[in-house]
Design a protein around this motif. Structure first.
Motif, mmCIF file in Angstrom:
data_model
loop_
_atom_site.group_PDB
_atom_site.id
_atom_site.type_symbol
_atom_site.label_atom_id
_atom_site.label_comp_id
_atom_site.label_asym_id
_atom_site.label_seq_id
_atom_site.Cartn_x
_atom_site.Cartn_y
_atom_site.Cartn_z
ATOM 1 N N ILE A 153 0.872 -1.183 0.000
ATOM 2 C CA ILE A 153 0.000 0.000 0.000
ATOM 3 C C ILE A 153 0.902 1.223 0.000
ATOM 4 O O ILE A 153 1.946 1.243 0.652
ATOM 5 N N SER A 154 0.523 2.217 -0.793
ATOM 6 C CA SER A 154 1.367 3.414 -0.857
ATOM 7 C C SER A 154 0.520 4.629 -1.200
ATOM 8 O O SER A 154 -0.606 4.504 -1.696
ATOM 9 N N THR A 155 1.075 5.792 -0.881
ATOM 10 C CA THR A 155 0.394 7.033 -1.240
ATOM 11 C C THR A 155 1.390 7.923 -1.965
ATOM 12 O O THR A 155 2.601 7.826 -1.742
ATOM 13 N N VAL A 156 0.871 8.772 -2.843
ATOM 14 C CA VAL A 156 1.705 9.725 -3.559
ATOM 15 C C VAL A 156 1.133 11.118 -3.325
ATOM 16 O O VAL A 156 -0.019 11.384 -3.706
ATOM 17 N N ALA A 167 -8.090 7.474 7.843
ATOM 18 C CA ALA A 167 -9.403 7.602 7.194
ATOM 19 C C ALA A 167 -9.260 7.718 5.669
ATOM 20 O O ALA A 167 -10.112 7.246 4.923
ATOM 21 N N LEU A 168 -8.170 8.349 5.230
ATOM 22 C CA LEU A 168 -7.936 8.465 3.784
ATOM 23 C C LEU A 168 -7.588 7.098 3.193
ATOM 24 O O LEU A 168 -8.082 6.725 2.124
ATOM 25 N N LEU A 169 -6.748 6.353 3.920
ATOM 26 C CA LEU A 169 -6.317 5.051 3.408
ATOM 27 C C LEU A 169 -7.490 4.092 3.285
ATOM 28 O O LEU A 169 -7.571 3.314 2.344
ATOM 29 N N CYS A 170 -8.427 4.156 4.250
ATOM 30 C CA CYS A 170 -9.520 3.182 4.171
ATOM 31 C C CYS A 170 -10.726 3.700 3.392
ATOM 32 O O CYS A 170 -11.639 2.935 3.125
ATOM 33 N N GLY A 171 -10.707 4.952 2.996
ATOM 34 C CA GLY A 171 -11.774 5.413 2.107
ATOM 35 C C GLY A 171 -12.934 6.081 2.814
ATOM 36 O O GLY A 171 -13.991 6.262 2.222
ATOM 37 N N GLY A 228 -1.584 -2.439 -3.707
ATOM 38 C CA GLY A 228 -0.984 -3.449 -4.588
ATOM 39 C C GLY A 228 -0.733 -2.889 -5.982
ATOM 40 O O GLY A 228 -0.934 -3.586 -6.969
ATOM 41 N N GLY A 229 -0.360 -1.610 -6.059
ATOM 42 C CA GLY A 229 -0.056 -0.999 -7.347
ATOM 43 C C GLY A 229 -1.286 -0.464 -8.068
ATOM 44 O O GLY A 229 -1.175 0.195 -9.104
ATOM 45 N N ARG A 230 -2.451 -0.727 -7.541
ATOM 46 C CA ARG A 230 -3.673 -0.292 -8.215
ATOM 47 C C ARG A 230 -4.206 0.990 -7.568
ATOM 48 O O ARG A 230 -4.258 1.105 -6.352
ATOM 49 N N ASP A 231 -4.576 1.943 -8.417
ATOM 50 C CA ASP A 231 -5.074 3.222 -7.908
ATOM 51 C C ASP A 231 -6.468 3.039 -7.302
ATOM 52 O O ASP A 231 -7.420 2.692 -7.993
ATOM 53 N N VAL A 232 -6.577 3.259 -5.995
ATOM 54 C CA VAL A 232 -7.878 3.108 -5.328
ATOM 55 C C VAL A 232 -8.374 4.435 -4.774
ATOM 56 O O VAL A 232 -9.332 4.470 -3.984
ATOM 57 N N THR A 233 -7.727 5.546 -5.191
ATOM 58 C CA THR A 233 -8.000 6.860 -4.589
ATOM 59 C C THR A 233 -9.492 7.201 -4.580
ATOM 60 O O THR A 233 -9.995 7.771 -3.622
#
Lengths: 241, 350
Positions: A7-10, A50-54, A66-71
């Motif tokens: 999991i990662s953020t940019v 809260a941002l990470l879990c939506g 996992g490399g997939r954009d879930v923003t």
């Protein structure tokens, strides 16, 4: 070859009115890692969680699972893609029995629960001593076991990454160490774990790496030893920075 | 086998052999009703029965899924009016009433789906939902109330404003017209069928998710469920069941007025469901039957205070039996009962 982060953020950013709660955070947690996110009160830990879990939508930046954009995906879609999460306050279904709690957590038609995930789940049920108590209403459980129940529920969905928000809050030192030991075991079985935590003793027990948040930004990152030796980190915790 | 297992699941009252014997005895007594009651009395019993599908829908929506609605009578009215318009225009064919019934149910589903889509996919929460459903009902009443003029005619049928729509055809299949005892059996079999389907549904995985949503929406969503989709599903189901009651009502009385969609009728189903015990289907069905009987008996005796008595009943039950009076009776430790009541799933908001 560099492994894909779990999991990662940019450049993740979130404002509440004039307050920037999350300010350009670049977080990257490798697969198989236990990462602890610490920081003084108001550092932006809860907002980041809260941002990470939506639960909140960011004002800028990206979240990759996992490399997939879930923003832009709602929480339940992220969960279906392999994220599991528990909250600061316990949210097991207190009025339902333990069996019902776990049954609801085991989603039907979930493609996610492969043999590894199932093994982790079954292992956790045993380690958390929940297997004997299935007909008991969850509210009858002692606090620490209620927390464990919720972690077990999350594992029932077969996640690759779990986010835990202060999982040991309110636990005795022994219970905290027991929780740490179970989480290490699950990590050894391939689970990536991100913990937002206050309790440095617990962080010392489990963290591979520690991220320190301060005023919405990543202030420092490193191993437990590096972080605890870091002069500036001590200062912000003591309110000197 | 699996269906039997679901019928006997833990999310409704009664699982023992003695319960089912008693249940069968009551059904038998209802089936044999024409033997000891006049056709007029059977017709009254039909009226008490025909409200049960609406109440069961509200029970699933509110008691199991935690969404309170004051708007169930809107769907009751929509189905009733739609049936009146369709069947009233298809008097040439004997299939008119059947087409009208299907049309009424489909219209309820469509309106429920559109309303529910905006409410649930718009993430409207908490007490705003019951208020919106009530507003919808009152808007419908106001709209129907002003349809008195001749221009408010659909084909051969007058909407009729506050005078209501009259001469609505009874239900019929082929040349067989359901009236009197026949209508009673029709209403009874539909009610029993709806009860069993609801009971199976609430004991199935769908019911578990309903309860999970009632207990904690965020937890349920973060276990990977699209909560909005389930909320919309149960909302449409409840709308269709309310529609079924509306259909039976106009087929029974051949008449409907906007006051059926008014404030008082909107509040009554909430009373039936709460007084019985909102998260137990059987309790709701029994309470609906008995309260309609009491209401009718009081009104028939010329008592103008029936609504006041119903309101007082609600107040008393809420104070002393917050989980419902039928549920409270069912959970008494009867002397002949050896088993201790299993840990029952309590509604947190109760």
């Amino acid at each position: 070859m560099k492994m894909q982060p779990a999991i990662s953020t940019v450049n993740l950013t979130k404002r509440f009115g004039g307050v920037i709660a999350t300010d350009g955070v670049d977080l990257s947690v490798s697969s198989g890692e236990i990462r602890c996110i610490i920081g003084p009160n108001g550092a932006g830990k809860s907002t980041l969680f809260a941002l990470l879990c939506g639960i909140h939508a960011p004002d800028g930046g990206e979240i990759l699972l996992g490399g997939r954009d879930v923003t832009r995906l709602p929480a339940f879609r992220r969960v279906r893609l392999g994220l599991g999460l528990t909250f600061q306050t316990n949210r097991a279904y207190h009025n339902l029995t333990i069996a019902q709690n776990l049954e609801i957590a085991r989603r039907r038609n979930s493609a996610r629960v492969d043999s590894d995930a199932l093994r982790r789940y079954q292992h956790a049920i045993g380690l958390f001593e929940l297997d004997q108590l299935t007909d008991l209403p969850a509210r009858a459980l002692p606090h620490h076991q209620l927390q464990w129940l919720e972690i077990a529920m999350v594992l029932a969905g077969g996640p690759d990454v779990i986010l835990l928000d202060e999982p040991t809050a309110g636990m005795s030192p022994e219970e905290t160490m027991q929780t740490a030991s179970v989480l290490r075991t699950l990590n050894g079985m391939g689970l990536t774990i991100v913990v937002v935590e206050h309790d440095i003793a617990f962080v010392r027990e489990i963290a591979h790496r520690v991220t320190v948040l301060h005023e919405g930004r990543i202030f420092a990152e490193g191993s437990v030893a590096e972080i605890t030796a870091h002069e500036d980190v001590r200062n912000i915790y003591l309110g000197r920075a | 086998m699996r269906l039997l297992h679901l019928v006997n699941g833990g999310e409704d009252l009664g699982r023992s052999r003695w319960f089912w014997i008693g249940f069968a005895a009551v059904i038998l007594a209802l089936v044999a009703l024409p033997l000891y009651q006049t056709e007029f009395e059977a017709s009254n019993a039909s009226y008490y029965l025909l409200n049960i599908p609406l109440a069961l829908g509200l029970s699933m929506l509110w008691g199991y899924c935690g969404i309170l609605s004051f708007g169930q009578v809107a769907y009751f009215g929509i189905a009733g009016y739609a049936y009146g318009v369709i069947a009233g225009n298809l008097t040439e064919t004997s299939w008119g009433p059947l087409v009208g019934s299907v049309g009424g149910l489909l219209l309820c589903a469509a309106v429920g789906a559109i309303f529910g889509y905006f409410v649930f996919f718009g993430r409207v929460q908490g007490w705003i939902v019951p208020i919106l459903t009530l507003v919808f009902t009152l808007l419908l009443e106001t709209f129907l109330g002003q349809t008195a003029g001749y221009q408010w005619r659909i084909g051969a049928v007058q909407l009729g404003g506050y005078n209501g729509m009259t001469g609505i055809p009874p239900f019929q299949i082929g040349n067989f017209i359901f009236q009197g005892y026949a209508f009673y059996f029709f209403a009874l079999s539909l009610t029993v069928a709806v009860y069993f389907i609801s009971r199976i549904l609430m004991n199935a995985h769908f019911g578990k998710i309903m309860i999970a949503i009632r207990e904690d929406v965020l937890r349920t969503e973060t276990l990977g469920y699209d909560v909005r989709f389930y909320q919309l599903g149960v909302f449409v189901l409840a709308a269709m069941l309310a529609g079924l009651s509306g259909l039976l009502y106009v087929q029974w009385g051949n008449y409907i007025t906007p006051s059926q969609v008014g404030l008082l009728p909107a509040a009554l189903p909430v009373i039936w469901v709460a007084v019985g015990g909102r998260n137990r289907l059987l309790a709701v069905a029994i309470a609906t039957y008995l309260l309609n009987w009491i209401n009718y008996t009081l009104s028939e005796a010329g008592n103008q205070y029936a609504p006041v008595i119903m309101g007082a009943l609600l107040l008393l039950v809420m104070l002393f039996f917050p989980r419902g009076i039928i549920v409270a009776i069912a959970e008494l430790r009867w002397p002949w009962r050896r088993d201790v009541t299993p840990v029952s799933v309590q509604d947190r908001s109760a």
